[in-house]
Design a protein around this motif. Structure first.
Motif, mmCIF file in Angstrom:
data_model
loop_
_atom_site.group_PDB
_atom_site.id
_atom_site.type_symbol
_atom_site.label_atom_id
_atom_site.label_comp_id
_atom_site.label_asym_id
_atom_site.label_seq_id
_atom_site.Cartn_x
_atom_site.Cartn_y
_atom_site.Cartn_z
ATOM 1 N N SER A 12 0.782 -1.444 -0.019
ATOM 2 C CA SER A 12 0.057 -0.096 -0.148
ATOM 3 C C SER A 12 0.967 1.372 -0.103
ATOM 4 O O SER A 12 0.537 2.313 -0.343
ATOM 5 C CB SER A 12 -0.973 0.031 1.254
ATOM 6 O OG SER A 12 -0.290 -0.010 2.412
ATOM 7 N N ILE A 15 5.930 2.155 -4.142
ATOM 8 C CA ILE A 15 5.804 1.929 -5.780
ATOM 9 C C ILE A 15 6.986 1.240 -5.764
ATOM 10 O O ILE A 15 7.919 1.387 -5.603
ATOM 11 C CB ILE A 15 5.820 3.335 -6.452
ATOM 12 C CG1 ILE A 15 4.359 4.014 -5.752
ATOM 13 C CG2 ILE A 15 5.857 3.092 -7.738
ATOM 14 C CD1 ILE A 15 4.473 5.486 -6.171
ATOM 15 N N ASP A 30 -0.336 -3.494 -6.986
ATOM 16 C CA ASP A 30 0.180 -2.056 -6.648
ATOM 17 C C ASP A 30 -0.338 -1.018 -7.739
ATOM 18 O O ASP A 30 -0.840 0.000 -7.420
ATOM 19 C CB ASP A 30 1.575 -2.102 -6.622
ATOM 20 C CG ASP A 30 2.246 -2.724 -5.268
ATOM 21 O OD1 ASP A 30 1.204 -2.994 -4.276
ATOM 22 O OD2 ASP A 30 3.285 -2.881 -5.187
ATOM 23 N N ASP A 31 -0.305 -1.476 -9.052
ATOM 24 C CA ASP A 31 -0.931 -0.444 -10.123
ATOM 25 C C ASP A 31 -2.363 -0.214 -9.889
ATOM 26 O O ASP A 31 -2.737 0.860 -9.842
ATOM 27 C CB ASP A 31 -0.662 -1.159 -11.427
ATOM 28 C CG ASP A 31 0.807 -1.067 -12.072
ATOM 29 O OD1 ASP A 31 1.643 -0.591 -11.197
ATOM 30 O OD2 ASP A 31 1.067 -1.682 -12.765
ATOM 31 N N GLU A 33 -4.111 -0.429 -7.225
ATOM 32 C CA GLU A 33 -4.489 0.461 -5.895
ATOM 33 C C GLU A 33 -3.806 1.827 -6.148
ATOM 34 O O GLU A 33 -4.739 2.912 -5.783
ATOM 35 C CB GLU A 33 -3.685 -0.203 -4.637
ATOM 36 C CG GLU A 33 -4.112 -1.681 -4.193
ATOM 37 C CD GLU A 33 -3.431 -2.253 -3.250
ATOM 38 O OE1 GLU A 33 -2.240 -1.509 -2.611
ATOM 39 O OE2 GLU A 33 -3.774 -3.307 -2.731
ATOM 40 N N LYS A 34 -2.934 2.127 -6.881
ATOM 41 C CA LYS A 34 -2.437 3.302 -7.117
ATOM 42 C C LYS A 34 -3.537 4.343 -8.060
ATOM 43 O O LYS A 34 -3.688 5.498 -7.930
ATOM 44 C CB LYS A 34 -1.046 3.454 -7.956
ATOM 45 C CG LYS A 34 -0.533 4.745 -8.460
ATOM 46 C CD LYS A 34 0.882 4.689 -8.991
ATOM 47 C CE LYS A 34 1.482 5.777 -9.357
ATOM 48 N NZ LYS A 34 2.689 5.825 -10.246
ATOM 49 N N GLU A 63 -0.589 6.224 -16.531
ATOM 50 C CA GLU A 63 -0.489 4.433 -15.580
ATOM 51 C C GLU A 63 -1.154 3.691 -16.143
ATOM 52 O O GLU A 63 -0.607 2.401 -16.401
ATOM 53 C CB GLU A 63 -1.034 4.857 -14.180
ATOM 54 C CG GLU A 63 0.052 5.876 -13.466
ATOM 55 C CD GLU A 63 1.419 5.344 -13.494
ATOM 56 O OE1 GLU A 63 1.804 4.227 -13.170
ATOM 57 O OE2 GLU A 63 2.335 6.241 -13.560
#
Length: 171
Positions: A12, A15, A30-31, A33-34, A63
């Motif tokens: 969380s 990066i 991770d992508d 969540e970002k 992104e």
């Protein structure tokens, strides 16, 4: 001495960096969540925050293009090959990416004051939320169970993402 955060905190708050090997599923999650956080931030902006909206919408689109391109070129083919019966699942994900890319092209070619700008960003967020739910709920568990080399895939995904940059205007 550098301390390593627990896995849940690492996902969380950090990066992934291209110099640090990362599990493909952790990288992709991770992508997700970002981008989710960026969509939430966009939703909180006022009606007159045009410059901020445009900057944030571009970051979201950039992104997503990096993520989708790397996924289509590297992760999806690996899943298709390793997971029995994955063709329909990967095909659907690819079509969802095409829909997202269409909206991304529209958003990037618009001004934040144009009609439907906010609506297109919102619909893109909804499409991505649906897509993420399917990937994390169905595709990722099947990929993990298939014993793919997720570390090698993660390195390939990050390297590919590092190569991609969305042009400021797509018109």
């Amino acid at each position: 001495m550098r301390t390593t955060p627990t896995p849940s905190k690492a996902r969380s708050k950090q990066i992934p960096r291209s110099t640090e090997p990362t599990d493909a599923i952790a990288l992709l999650t991770d992508d997700h969540e970002k981008v989710k956080a960026m969509f939430e931030q966009y939703e909180g902006l006022g009606d007159r925050a045009h410059a901020t909206k445009q900057k944030l919408a571009f970051q979201i689109c950039n992104e997503l293009m990096k993520h989708a391109t790397a996924e289509e070129e590297i992760f999806y083919p690996a899943v298709r090959e390793a997971v029995k019966g994955a063709d329909d699942m990967v095909d659907e994900a690819t079509v969802e990416h095409a829909s997202a890319k269409n909206l991304i092209a529209q958003i990037v070619s618009m001004e934040p004051t144009d009609d439907l700008y906010d609506a297109k960003v919102k619909v893109l967020g909804e499409l991505i939320e649906h897509h993420v739910g399917e990937e994390e709920g169905e595709m990722f568990p099947k990929a993990r169970k298939a014993k793919l080399d997720l570390m090698a895939l993660g390195e390939q995904l990050q390297a590919r993402k590092d190569e991609i940059e969305l042009p400021r205007r797509m018109d």
